[in-house]
Design an enzyme around this catalytic site. Sequence first.
Site, mmCIF file in Angstrom:
data_model
loop_
_atom_site.group_PDB
_atom_site.id
_atom_site.type_symbol
_atom_site.label_atom_id
_atom_site.label_comp_id
_atom_site.label_asym_id
_atom_site.label_seq_id
_atom_site.Cartn_x
_atom_site.Cartn_y
_atom_site.Cartn_z
ATOM 1 N N TYR A 258 4.341 3.650 1.142
ATOM 2 C CA TYR A 258 3.982 2.308 0.695
ATOM 3 C C TYR A 258 5.230 1.445 0.476
ATOM 4 O O TYR A 258 6.200 1.866 -0.163
ATOM 5 C CB TYR A 258 3.153 2.344 -0.611
ATOM 6 C CG TYR A 258 3.051 0.963 -1.208
ATOM 7 C CD1 TYR A 258 2.256 -0.009 -0.615
ATOM 8 C CD2 TYR A 258 3.839 0.587 -2.302
ATOM 9 C CE1 TYR A 258 2.217 -1.307 -1.108
ATOM 10 C CE2 TYR A 258 3.808 -0.696 -2.798
ATOM 11 C CZ TYR A 258 2.994 -1.643 -2.197
ATOM 12 O OH TYR A 258 2.989 -2.936 -2.659
ATOM 13 N N GLY B 218 1.189 -4.528 -1.482
ATOM 14 C CA GLY B 218 -0.020 -4.711 -2.271
ATOM 15 C C GLY B 218 -1.256 -4.370 -1.470
ATOM 16 O O GLY B 218 -1.343 -3.307 -0.840
#
Length: 513
Positions: free
Chosen positions: A55, A62
Site C-alpha cells: 500500500y 487511501g
Amino acid sequence: MSTVEFGGARITIEDIWNLAHRKSEARIAGGDARARVAHSAEIVDGLVASGATVYGITTGYGDSCETEIPAELVKELPIHLTRYHRCGMGRILTDEETRAVLAVRLANLMQGWSGVSVALVELLAAMLQHDILPEIPAEGSVGASGDLTPLSYVAASLAGESWVRFEGERMISAKAFAKAGIKPITLRPKEALAVMNGTAVMTGLAALAFRRAENLARLACRITSMATLAILGNPAHFDKRLADAKPHPGQAKAMARIRGDLKAYLANSEPSRIQDRYSIRCAPHVIGVLEDMLPAFRGLIETEINSANDNPLFDPADGRPLHGGHFYGGHICFAMDGLKTLTANVADLLDRQLALLVDKRYSNGLPQNLSGSEGARAAINHGLKAVQIAVSAWTAEALKLTMPASVFSRSTECHNQDKVSMGTIAARDALRVLELCEQVAAASLMAVTQGVRLRQRAGEVSAAMLGTRLEAFMAEAGAIIPVLNGDTPLDAALGRITTAIRDGAVVLDQEEA
Ligand SMILES: N[C@@H](Cc1ccc(O)cc1)C(=O)O
C-alpha cells in the site's frame, strides 16, 4: 544549549517544549538508532525490487489502494502525495508550533518502523537546527489519516518545494536549504506517506498545550491564595485534614500549594466569615481535576510522541509490511478535548473570584472595582470595571470552545476514512482556550495584586499575614503589574503579563505545605 537526542531515550513533553522554544538543539543519536532507520529503508528497497504489492508504494493512496502503480511511475508517486494534499487553509502555525511538529515527526520516524532513509531524518533534524520552518496551514486535517494535509507542507519542504520561513524571510525551501548549505532530498517510495500519514501536528500542538495547562494550574493556585487574602477569606478551607479526607492527589496538591501560600495568614489572622463562597472554598476541587488528569494526558501525549504512527509499517525483524491504522489520533483528541474543558473551567473559577473581588457586596471591604483612587477624584475612576467585563467575555469564549471535537467524526475520502478522530481540531481548540485562559489569569493576577496592595495600604494586611513567599511574589509580580490609582489603558500591561504566563516566565515558588 542542551541537546535532545532522537533515537535514544524516550522524548518527553519538556524536550518538545524546549526544542519549540529553541532552548534545546536536536541531534540524531548515533549507532543503533541510525542503523534501525537505515534497515527500515532497506526493507522498502527490497519490497520495491521484488515487485510486491505494498500500500502507498505500488498502489494509489487511501481508497485508491486498488489502483496499481506502473513500475516506472513508482518513483514519482511520493511527490504527488505532497502536491495534491497542499490544500490547507487557515492561520499558519507559529514558529513554536512548527518546531514542535517537526520534532514530534522526527521522534516518530526515528522508531525505525516507517521505511524512511537516514538522509530524510537528518534533513528534518537539520531543519530544526537551522530553524528552517515550513509554513503549515492549521486547517484541513480530520486527524485520522494522521495530519495528511498539514504534514504535506513538511514533506514538500523536504523535497525543496513549498514555502518556509528562514532568517526572518519567506522563501521556497530549496532556497533556504541552499543558504544554510544543505540539500533537499528526492522523496523515495513510501517517504511522503511516512512523513504525512501520522499524528505529528496534533501531537506537537498537544505537547505545547500540556505545558501551558500545567503552568495555568500552578498559577491558578497562587491566584486563589492571593484572592483569599484580598477578601480576607478563610484559609482553614485548605486544611490538610480536609485533603486527607478526600485524597484525590491532584486536588491535595492544589490544596497544599494554597495552604503553603497562606501559612502566615492562617497563623496571624481571624477569618472574617465561617465559610467563603465556592470560587474560593472549592478552588482546589476545580484546579484539582485538571491536576489529577494531567498525568494521564502526559501518558497519552508521550506515548504518541514515542510511537510509529503511519501506515504501512515494516516489521524490522522480518521486513513484512504491516497494514494498519496507527494514524488515528483518538488518544490525542480525547486528551485535548479533556484539557480544554478542564482549563476553561479554571478560567471560569478565576472569573468568579474576580467577580467577588470587584463587588463591594462580596469583597469584605475592598473598594468598588478595586479602584485605588481616593478622595473627590474617586468618583471619576472606575478601577477594573472594564477588565472584569473583558474577563467575562474571554471566559465565555473559552467555555464555548469546549464542545468536544471527537464526536464530530464524519465519513470522508470515498468512505475509506469513514471514522476519523478530529484530534487536530481538538488540539487547536485547546491552544485557543489556553490563550483565553492566560488572558483571564493575567487579569486575575492584576486584580489580586491590586487587592492585596489596597489591603496593605489600608493596614488590613500586615507583613506577618502576607508571609515571605507571597511578599516575594508581590515584589516579583509587581515588576510587571502596574499599581492602579487612576484610570489608564491596561491593554499593554495585560499583554505583557499574558505573554509572561504563556512563555512560563511567571515562575512560582510554591511549597506544598
Ligand atoms: N494512508 C491512508 C489513507 C490516505 C492517504 C492519503 C490520502 O490522500 C488519502 C488517504 C490509509 O492508510 O488508508
